[in-house]
Motif scaffolding. Sequence first.
Motif, short mmCIF file in Angstrom:
data_model
loop_
_atom_site.label_atom_id
_atom_site.label_comp_id
_atom_site.label_asym_id
_atom_site.label_seq_id
_atom_site.Cartn_x
_atom_site.Cartn_y
_atom_site.Cartn_z
N VAL A 1 -57.44 50.96 -192.55
CA VAL A 1 -58.54 51.35 -191.87
C VAL A 1 -58.42 50.40 -190.53
CG1 VAL A 1 -60.15 52.19 -193.51
CG2 VAL A 1 -60.33 49.95 -192.97
N ASP A 2 -58.75 50.85 -189.40
CA ASP A 2 -59.14 50.15 -188.29
C ASP A 2 -60.07 49.75 -187.71
OD1 ASP A 2 -59.64 52.52 -187.03
OD2 ASP A 2 -57.61 52.78 -185.93
N ASN A 3 -61.24 50.19 -188.36
CA ASN A 3 -62.55 49.86 -187.86
C ASN A 3 -63.33 49.96 -189.11
OD1 ASN A 3 -64.41 52.52 -187.79
ND2 ASN A 3 -62.21 53.13 -187.14
N LEU B 1 -60.30 44.31 -197.35
CA LEU B 1 -59.51 43.13 -197.10
C LEU B 1 -59.41 43.00 -195.66
CD1 LEU B 1 -57.94 40.52 -197.08
CD2 LEU B 1 -56.04 42.06 -197.89
N TYR B 2 -60.04 42.26 -194.76
CA TYR B 2 -59.97 42.28 -193.50
C TYR B 2 -58.38 41.10 -193.44
CZ TYR B 2 -59.81 40.31 -188.59
OH TYR B 2 -59.38 39.72 -187.60
N PHE B 3 -57.58 41.83 -192.80
CA PHE B 3 -56.23 41.20 -192.51
C PHE B 3 -56.08 40.69 -191.39
CE2 PHE B 3 -51.61 40.75 -193.34
CZ PHE B 3 -51.64 41.02 -194.92
N PHE C 1 -58.51 48.64 -199.80
CA PHE C 1 -58.71 49.08 -198.27
C PHE C 1 -58.19 47.75 -197.43
CE2 PHE C 1 -60.47 52.84 -199.44
CZ PHE C 1 -60.60 53.53 -198.31
N ILE C 2 -57.30 48.08 -196.73
CA ILE C 2 -56.76 46.83 -195.61
C ILE C 2 -57.27 47.37 -194.28
CG2 ILE C 2 -54.70 45.71 -194.76
CD1 ILE C 2 -53.17 46.47 -197.27
N TYR C 3 -58.04 46.42 -193.94
CA TYR C 3 -58.87 46.38 -192.56
C TYR C 3 -58.00 45.71 -191.46
CZ TYR C 3 -62.50 45.94 -189.05
OH TYR C 3 -63.30 45.69 -187.72
N ILE C 4 -57.47 46.33 -190.57
CA ILE C 4 -56.53 45.96 -189.52
C ILE C 4 -57.07 46.51 -188.22
CG2 ILE C 4 -54.15 45.62 -188.59
CD1 ILE C 4 -52.69 46.29 -191.25
N PRO C 5 -57.70 45.84 -187.38
CA PRO C 5 -58.49 46.13 -186.29
C PRO C 5 -57.31 46.82 -185.12
CG PRO C 5 -59.10 44.16 -186.96
CD PRO C 5 -58.12 44.21 -187.67
N LYS C 6 -58.10 47.61 -184.51
CA LYS C 6 -57.14 48.15 -183.25
C LYS C 6 -57.13 46.73 -182.24
CE LYS C 6 -58.65 52.95 -183.14
NZ LYS C 6 -59.45 54.01 -182.60
N ASN C 7 -55.90 46.27 -182.22
CA ASN C 7 -55.60 45.17 -181.31
C ASN C 7 -54.19 45.15 -181.18
OD1 ASN C 7 -55.04 42.32 -180.26
ND2 ASN C 7 -57.17 42.44 -180.16
N THR C 8 -53.55 44.96 -179.97
CA THR C 8 -52.07 44.89 -179.82
C THR C 8 -51.53 43.67 -180.68
OG1 THR C 8 -52.46 43.36 -177.79
CG2 THR C 8 -51.96 45.88 -177.45
N LYS D 1 -49.87 46.57 -188.74
CA LYS D 1 -50.37 47.80 -189.10
C LYS D 1 -48.98 48.80 -189.13
CE LYS D 1 -51.27 50.96 -186.33
NZ LYS D 1 -51.96 51.84 -185.20
N ASN D 2 -48.09 48.64 -188.23
CA ASN D 2 -46.83 49.32 -188.46
C ASN D 2 -46.20 49.03 -189.77
OD1 ASN D 2 -47.40 50.68 -185.92
ND2 ASN D 2 -45.96 49.20 -184.83
N PHE D 3 -45.98 47.70 -190.29
CA PHE D 3 -45.35 47.41 -191.46
C PHE D 3 -46.00 48.03 -192.54
CE2 PHE D 3 -45.58 44.86 -195.10
CZ PHE D 3 -44.27 44.61 -195.48
N PHE D 4 -47.30 48.22 -192.71
CA PHE D 4 -48.05 48.97 -193.91
C PHE D 4 -47.75 50.22 -193.72
CE2 PHE D 4 -50.46 44.65 -194.08
CZ PHE D 4 -50.18 44.58 -195.69
N GLN D 5 -47.61 50.92 -192.70
CA GLN D 5 -47.57 52.13 -192.51
C GLN D 5 -45.95 52.56 -192.99
OE1 GLN D 5 -48.86 53.20 -188.52
NE2 GLN D 5 -50.62 54.30 -189.22
N SER D 6 -44.92 51.70 -192.49
CA SER D 6 -43.66 51.92 -193.05
C SER D 6 -43.51 51.75 -194.44
CB SER D 6 -42.63 51.05 -192.17
OG SER D 6 -42.97 49.60 -192.85
N ILE D 7 -44.18 51.34 -195.34
CA ILE D 7 -44.19 51.04 -196.67
C ILE D 7 -45.02 52.16 -197.36
CG2 ILE D 7 -43.59 48.73 -196.76
CD1 ILE D 7 -46.18 47.99 -197.73
N GLY D 8 -45.57 53.03 -196.73
CA GLY D 8 -46.32 54.23 -197.18
C GLY D 8 -47.79 54.08 -197.33
N VAL D 9 -48.26 53.01 -196.71
CA VAL D 9 -49.79 52.92 -196.84
C VAL D 9 -50.41 53.57 -195.64
CG1 VAL D 9 -51.66 51.19 -196.75
CG2 VAL D 9 -49.67 50.80 -197.83
#
Length: 617
Positions: free
Chosen positions: A465-467, A549-551, A593-600, A606-614
């Motif tokens: 989640v990003d928020n 989990l706030y990452f 749930f892995i909370y990775i906020p919207k921020n450059t 975030k891209n890493f977790f999405q690349s492994i299917g999350v």
Amino acid sequence: MRKEFVGYTLSQLKGMLRDSFVNELGTFTTSLDLKYTTTQKKSWGDCYDYLKTEFKHITKYDESILLFEYCLPFTNYRRPDVIMLFEGTVLVLEFKRKDNSLTQDVDQLRGYLNFLRRYHDETQKMGLDVKGALILTTSTDNLVQHCDGYTLVKGNGLIHLIEELLLRRCLDEGRSLTWANSAYEPSKNILKATYSMFKSNDLSMIKNISEHELRNILKVLYEITVEKHNKKRLVFLTGVPGAGKTLALLHTLYKLNQEGFNAVFLTGNGPLEKVLSYLLTNASTGAEGDSLIKGVLAYKKAYFDRYNKQPFTNAKFLATIFFDEAQRAWDEEKMGALYGMSEPELILKVQDAAFDKRGYTNVVASIGFGQSIYKGEENEFETWVRVIEKEEYSDWEIYAPATLKNKLSHLSNVTYVDDLHLDTTIRSNFINTTPFIEAVLAADINVAREENRKLREQGYFIHIVDNLESAKSYLEAHARETGDKFYGLISSSNIRLMDHQTYLGNARMMQQTDSQEVIGKWYFKDSSKLDAVATEFVCQGLELNIPLLYFGGDFLMENGNWVVRPTKKYEDKDRTVRNIYRVLLSRGRLGLFIYIPKNTRFEETKNFFQSIGVNMS
């Protein structure tokens, strides 16, 4: 000799100068490695003035012994102000420099009284009644008021109370010293009630597996420790995070005590100690979780003389120690010059003394690798190895799983038992999350993707989640559908203040020093409010059904590799921060749930977790 009090006869106190009295209590407090304030000195002086005035014209109690700042056994130096010992009665006096009492003043006194009734061995053996008085020294009311379980004395009135209670004969010096050097011994009623609660209650937060499912390890631990075998035995139990090590120790602890064997559960994990104590306490049945669950610090204070660097000579030593998360034991440097040895060595020295007194002893130590998150714990199991290599401990029988052969093969006193290693996590309903977590920490995309696929097939879910609001909506809907509110916020303690304010708002960062009530209630009731954050220090050894989990910014993906940027200093920052996330990523029983906020700054993570299917939720 355990002497953790300052004692005088009343006659000696009458002949003593006020400054001398205050200074001696200050010196004693310093000897306990505790600090005292100017306010504390004023309180001691106030106590001196009150007692001298109250007994000025009374001589019949002159030979009675007064114990000042008496350290209750096997506690972190909890100390009533004054204790007077009479034939048949212990009278506890708690002094307050005020006109009116507060609720916390009464609770403090009641806590002392309850401890003496329930855990003080000599009080039980001598059949002494325990009475208490809260004395308000600045009040001018001069009255004695009997309240629920204690007496309130406003101003003068202590003599009146003593006479009203018919406390005519003081306990003689010999029995007074015997009482003062008492061991810690929970009453049989408390042990029975707590054991019953552990066996019969759900306790799902710590007991999400049945005794049957742990039958192999429970059988091994019981057979090694149950008999009076005339030996010194050190048992190492290892396992992946969530494998049930803590639960196995608790099962064996209560079983041994139920059968009359003297054992306690030790942990250096303060929040775990508090949560276990909270969950195993029930006022209506008399169960008290902290009766057998203790911190390592309390053990050291109760049984080890720091100045002579030896166990106390007159202590009533414990037969068996169950030391949970023993990889966190402090090394010699962390223990400091006052102790002059590591925690493992101190424990073996104390239990050597237990063997001399009892004829047998056991130390059962659970080891979880890759979870050291405090300074002084980085060496993990190596601290234990350095101790048991010493010739003076070669007479200990060591039992260990075969997984430790590479570290212990040079020792001849080791018996290897396969069942002493728990290689499957139970935290996620027997779904093994460890390969996934290790692949993530290694930044191995292919392996992490495959392990994530296996987790999904087994019903364990991981979402990004990003928020915070998105996470709240999902978790609240989950709670409405299932009735499961056992979720909450967790984070690395290295979160930057600005990030906390920006992404977690007013959520309070919980501390391992928070009270048993605060931490216990958070796990048991309040975590789903998402108004508090548990760091690795608070949640290590415990679990939630669905952690959020706030990452944060201390562990970020940059150019295909993890980069650590902790806000604190560590001897090995890369290893320690990875351990922190190994702990945090393994807290979920049903999902994560892995909370990775919207921020450059966080985009590549975030891209890493999405690349492994999350996927984003």
